[in-house]
Write a protein that holds these residues in place. Structure first.
Motif, short mmCIF file in Angstrom:
data_model
loop_
_atom_site.label_atom_id
_atom_site.label_comp_id
_atom_site.label_asym_id
_atom_site.label_seq_id
_atom_site.Cartn_x
_atom_site.Cartn_y
_atom_site.Cartn_z
N SER A 287 -49.31 2.75 -44.12
CA SER A 287 -50.73 2.94 -43.84
C SER A 287 -51.07 2.36 -42.47
O SER A 287 -50.33 1.53 -41.94
CB SER A 287 -51.60 2.29 -44.91
N ARG A 288 -52.19 2.84 -41.94
CA ARG A 288 -52.67 2.32 -40.66
C ARG A 288 -54.05 1.70 -40.87
O ARG A 288 -54.84 2.15 -41.70
CB ARG A 288 -52.76 3.44 -39.61
N ASP A 289 -54.31 0.65 -40.12
CA ASP A 289 -55.61 -0.01 -40.20
C ASP A 289 -56.69 0.96 -39.72
O ASP A 289 -56.57 1.55 -38.65
CB ASP A 289 -55.59 -1.27 -39.34
N ASN A 290 -57.74 1.11 -40.52
CA ASN A 290 -58.78 2.07 -40.18
C ASN A 290 -59.56 1.70 -38.93
O ASN A 290 -60.09 2.56 -38.23
CB ASN A 290 -59.75 2.23 -41.35
N THR A 291 -59.67 0.41 -38.68
CA THR A 291 -60.47 -0.02 -37.53
C THR A 291 -59.59 -0.30 -36.30
O THR A 291 -60.04 -0.16 -35.17
CB THR A 291 -61.28 -1.27 -37.86
N LYS A 292 -58.36 -0.71 -36.56
CA LYS A 292 -57.43 -0.99 -35.47
C LYS A 292 -56.29 0.01 -35.55
O LYS A 292 -55.34 -0.18 -36.32
CB LYS A 292 -56.88 -2.41 -35.57
N ASN A 293 -56.39 1.05 -34.80
CA ASN A 293 -55.40 2.12 -34.88
C ASN A 293 -54.02 1.69 -34.40
O ASN A 293 -53.06 2.42 -34.54
CB ASN A 293 -55.89 3.31 -34.05
N THR A 294 -53.93 0.47 -33.88
CA THR A 294 -52.65 -0.02 -33.37
C THR A 294 -51.92 -0.90 -34.38
O THR A 294 -50.95 -1.55 -34.02
CB THR A 294 -52.90 -0.84 -32.09
N VAL A 295 -52.38 -0.93 -35.62
CA VAL A 295 -51.77 -1.74 -36.65
C VAL A 295 -51.28 -0.84 -37.78
O VAL A 295 -52.01 0.04 -38.25
CB VAL A 295 -52.78 -2.77 -37.22
N VAL A 296 -50.05 -1.08 -38.21
CA VAL A 296 -49.47 -0.29 -39.29
C VAL A 296 -48.85 -1.24 -40.31
O VAL A 296 -48.36 -2.32 -39.97
CB VAL A 296 -48.42 0.70 -38.74
N TYR A 297 -48.90 -0.82 -41.58
CA TYR A 297 -48.37 -1.62 -42.67
C TYR A 297 -47.32 -0.82 -43.44
O TYR A 297 -47.34 0.41 -43.46
CB TYR A 297 -49.48 -2.02 -43.64
N LEU A 298 -46.44 -1.55 -44.10
CA LEU A 298 -45.49 -0.93 -45.03
C LEU A 298 -45.49 -1.76 -46.31
O LEU A 298 -45.00 -2.90 -46.31
CB LEU A 298 -44.09 -0.86 -44.44
N GLN A 299 -46.07 -1.21 -47.35
CA GLN A 299 -46.05 -1.85 -48.66
C GLN A 299 -44.79 -1.40 -49.39
O GLN A 299 -44.60 -0.21 -49.61
CB GLN A 299 -47.30 -1.47 -49.46
N MET A 300 -43.95 -2.36 -49.74
CA MET A 300 -42.67 -2.05 -50.36
C MET A 300 -42.67 -2.61 -51.78
O MET A 300 -42.76 -3.83 -51.96
CB MET A 300 -41.52 -2.64 -49.55
N ASN A 301 -42.59 -1.73 -52.77
CA ASN A 301 -42.56 -2.13 -54.17
C ASN A 301 -41.24 -1.73 -54.80
O ASN A 301 -40.50 -0.92 -54.25
CB ASN A 301 -43.71 -1.46 -54.93
N SER A 302 -40.95 -2.31 -55.93
CA SER A 302 -39.72 -2.00 -56.68
C SER A 302 -38.50 -2.07 -55.76
O SER A 302 -37.67 -1.16 -55.74
CB SER A 302 -39.83 -0.59 -57.30
N LEU A 303 -38.42 -3.15 -55.04
CA LEU A 303 -37.35 -3.28 -54.05
C LEU A 303 -35.98 -3.36 -54.72
O LEU A 303 -35.83 -3.93 -55.82
CB LEU A 303 -37.59 -4.51 -53.18
N LYS A 304 -35.00 -2.79 -54.03
CA LYS A 304 -33.61 -2.75 -54.51
C LYS A 304 -32.71 -3.45 -53.50
O LYS A 304 -33.05 -3.53 -52.32
CB LYS A 304 -33.17 -1.29 -54.66
N PRO A 305 -31.56 -3.91 -53.96
CA PRO A 305 -30.64 -4.55 -52.99
C PRO A 305 -30.30 -3.65 -51.81
O PRO A 305 -30.10 -4.15 -50.69
CB PRO A 305 -29.41 -4.84 -53.86
N GLU A 306 -30.25 -2.35 -52.04
CA GLU A 306 -29.91 -1.43 -50.95
C GLU A 306 -31.04 -1.28 -49.93
O GLU A 306 -30.86 -0.62 -48.90
CB GLU A 306 -29.52 -0.05 -51.49
N ASP A 307 -32.18 -1.88 -50.17
CA ASP A 307 -33.25 -1.91 -49.18
C ASP A 307 -33.05 -3.04 -48.17
O ASP A 307 -33.80 -3.13 -47.20
CB ASP A 307 -34.61 -2.09 -49.86
N THR A 308 -32.06 -3.87 -48.42
CA THR A 308 -31.79 -4.96 -47.50
C THR A 308 -31.40 -4.43 -46.12
O THR A 308 -30.49 -3.61 -46.00
CB THR A 308 -30.65 -5.84 -48.05
N ALA A 309 -32.12 -4.89 -45.11
CA ALA A 309 -31.90 -4.41 -43.75
C ALA A 309 -32.83 -5.15 -42.80
O ALA A 309 -33.74 -5.87 -43.25
CB ALA A 309 -32.16 -2.91 -43.65
N VAL A 310 -32.62 -4.94 -41.52
CA VAL A 310 -33.61 -5.35 -40.53
C VAL A 310 -34.57 -4.17 -40.35
O VAL A 310 -34.13 -3.04 -40.10
CB VAL A 310 -32.96 -5.72 -39.18
#
Length: 121
Positions: free
Chosen positions: A70-93
């Motif tokens: 998602s992107r911040d509605n007021t600050k178009n230069t901000v982005v988020y990543l909500q990560m749920n149900s994480l798995k070991p294979e999601d491990t990374a930089v």
């Protein structure tokens, strides 16, 4: 000059959640797509999720239904990543990406320094 800075990585148990944040700053005239990529040890960097400045999102098949960008509605230069149900294979930089134009410049890709996400019990 432009800076792209990520935050929010860390260690989490399988099944847990994390929220990554990324902010682009500097003499930005306009910003197009922003997104998240990741690179695990011994693997190539891959797209996780991206979102246009109009809010259209796309995801890697491996994270569909678990991650939300998602992107911040007021600050178009901000982005988020909500990560749920994480798995070991999601491990990374995880790297933030921004395609943007500075004043008087052309469209250029900018990258953050990366934030480590480790999923382990």
């Amino acid at each position: 000059q432009v800076q792209v800075v990520e935050s929010g990585g860390g260690l989490v148990q399988p099944g847990g959640s994390l929220r990554l944040s990324c902010a682009a700053s500097g003499r930005i005239f306009s910003i197009n797509d922003m997104g998240w990529y990741r690179q695990a040890p011994g693997k190539q960097r891959e797209l996780v999720a991206a979102i246009s400045n109009g809010g259209l999102a796309n995801y890697a098949d491996s994270v569909k239904g678990r991650f939300t960008i998602s992107r911040d509605n007021t600050k178009n230069t901000v982005v988020y990543l909500q990560m749920n149900s994480l798995k070991p294979e999601d491990t990374a930089v995880y790297y933030c990406h921004a395609n943007l134009r500075v004043y008087g410049g052309s469209l250029v890709d900018y990258w953050g320094q990366g934030t480590q996400v480790t999923v382990s019990s």
